[in-house]
Design an enzyme around this catalytic site. Sequence first.
Site, mmCIF file in Angstrom:
data_model
loop_
_atom_site.group_PDB
_atom_site.id
_atom_site.type_symbol
_atom_site.label_atom_id
_atom_site.label_comp_id
_atom_site.label_asym_id
_atom_site.label_seq_id
_atom_site.Cartn_x
_atom_site.Cartn_y
_atom_site.Cartn_z
ATOM 1 C CG PHE A 232 -1.789 -1.199 1.397
ATOM 2 C CD1 PHE A 232 -2.986 -1.325 0.689
ATOM 3 C CD2 PHE A 232 -1.404 -2.226 2.246
ATOM 4 C CE1 PHE A 232 -3.778 -2.457 0.848
ATOM 5 C CE2 PHE A 232 -2.194 -3.357 2.413
ATOM 6 C CZ PHE A 232 -3.388 -3.474 1.718
ATOM 7 C CG ASP A 253 -1.156 1.889 -3.982
ATOM 8 O OD1 ASP A 253 -0.970 2.224 -2.801
ATOM 9 O OD2 ASP A 253 -2.224 2.133 -4.595
ATOM 10 C CB SER A 254 -4.843 -1.306 -6.114
ATOM 11 O OG SER A 254 -5.339 -0.325 -5.225
ATOM 12 C CG ASN A 279 -6.197 -7.062 -4.199
ATOM 13 O OD1 ASN A 279 -5.694 -7.207 -3.079
ATOM 14 N ND2 ASN A 279 -7.498 -6.995 -4.390
ATOM 15 C CB ALA A 280 -2.007 -5.143 -0.992
ATOM 16 C CG ASP A 300 0.272 3.362 5.573
ATOM 17 O OD1 ASP A 300 -0.668 3.346 6.396
ATOM 18 O OD2 ASP A 300 0.728 4.416 5.086
ATOM 19 C CB CYS A 340 -4.943 5.700 8.865
ATOM 20 S SG CYS A 340 -5.680 4.963 7.411
#
Length: 397
Positions: A232, A253-254, A279-280, A300, A340
């Site tokens: 991410f 990352d996507s 896609n992670a 993240d 987050c």
Amino acid sequence: MPKGSSKADQPTVKVSSRGAKRLKDGHVWVYRSDVVSAEGVPPGAVVRVTDERGRFLGTALYSSASQIAIRLISREPIEDFEKLLRTRLREAVAYREKVVSGSNAYRVVFSEGDFLPGLIVDRYNDLLSLQILTQGIDAEPVRSAILSEITALLQPVGIVERVDARVRELEKLPPRDSGSLLGEKSSTVFIMNGVQFQFDAFAGQKTGAFLDQRENYAAAARYARGEALDVFCYQGGFALHLAEKCSHVTGVDSSRPALEAADRSSALNQREIEWIEANAFDLLRDYADAGKKYDTIVLDPPAFAKNRSSLPTALRGYKELNLRALKMLRPGGVLVTCSCSYHVAATEFLEMVAEAARDAHRSLRLLESRTQAKDHPILVNVPETAYLKCVIAYVSS
Ligand code: SAH
């Protein structure tokens, strides 16, 4: 003068005993369900807040649309909101001079954290990016006062406004387009912890970068080594910092535009970083199954828990990611794992990491348990202002 901007014509909002207790306990919000009377109070007005018996509790910005009807701006009577606003902006800038170093990109004003609810101002070198999220701050002459004061304080070459259409709709504000409020410049290069970033004010999420991770980037780089994977990665905040220390860095990352921005920044720093659009979840599963190993992994993800009820699902998502990452870390490796979501408490997050370690049969030493950078102030009496978790741990076996 708009209604409510001088004390003489300030409307009064009465709040219930529960609302009053919340304010007395040090919080700054009162929910609509705790408003007893607010008849005829115009959207965005500066209001006197009292308890049911009429005892004064403070001065606030009123929203006719949000569930958070009252956002306190002072515990004192306020004669002149514009004057208070200018003082608060000067204080916000002075605070950053104390807590920010080694970066010309940081958050200058963070809404409640700076006692200016609904105003966000980020500095990216010579550009300022502004977001307005509440009726009280969107009203004139408040907007003009903000612009003149931040221009005088920071002397930017350009100021842009990033509009979040959904927030404006929810706050019942008229639609507006993102655009320049001062000058025409909308891209620049900023430096953070010695790393250069290409910045485009009208691209990407938030106001363009995740400034709240600034101190965590530096912390991660202190422990990072060997082969690193930044999952991410967005525009490469962690990856670019890791590249200073690691032999090889891969960012995943996507979002293709985010990776393109990341690639422009790696070129600026003359670093070779491998960027993978994927896609992670799938990539981590495939890599773990294939027996791939790393020395440093950063996780993240976006906020999985948008509300309290999605917390169990969110924790399962975090655990899956952390479990896979832990399986791929070599002994002596470093895990940097973030959340987050405000709804995931720091203790719950650490418990999730502990469970993932147990299930992955890895022994983990906690190196650092961190939060958002200090230019994103946490008010100790307003738990909602603390949202970022960043755990750094050492895989001992
Ligand atoms: N670490 C970044 C911020 C990450 S924000 C920084 O420091 O700047 C979360 C990122 O996750 C976004 O860039 C988003 O594009 C990406 N993302 C969301 N869902 C994803 C998925 N399923 N797979 C890969 N990336 C995803």
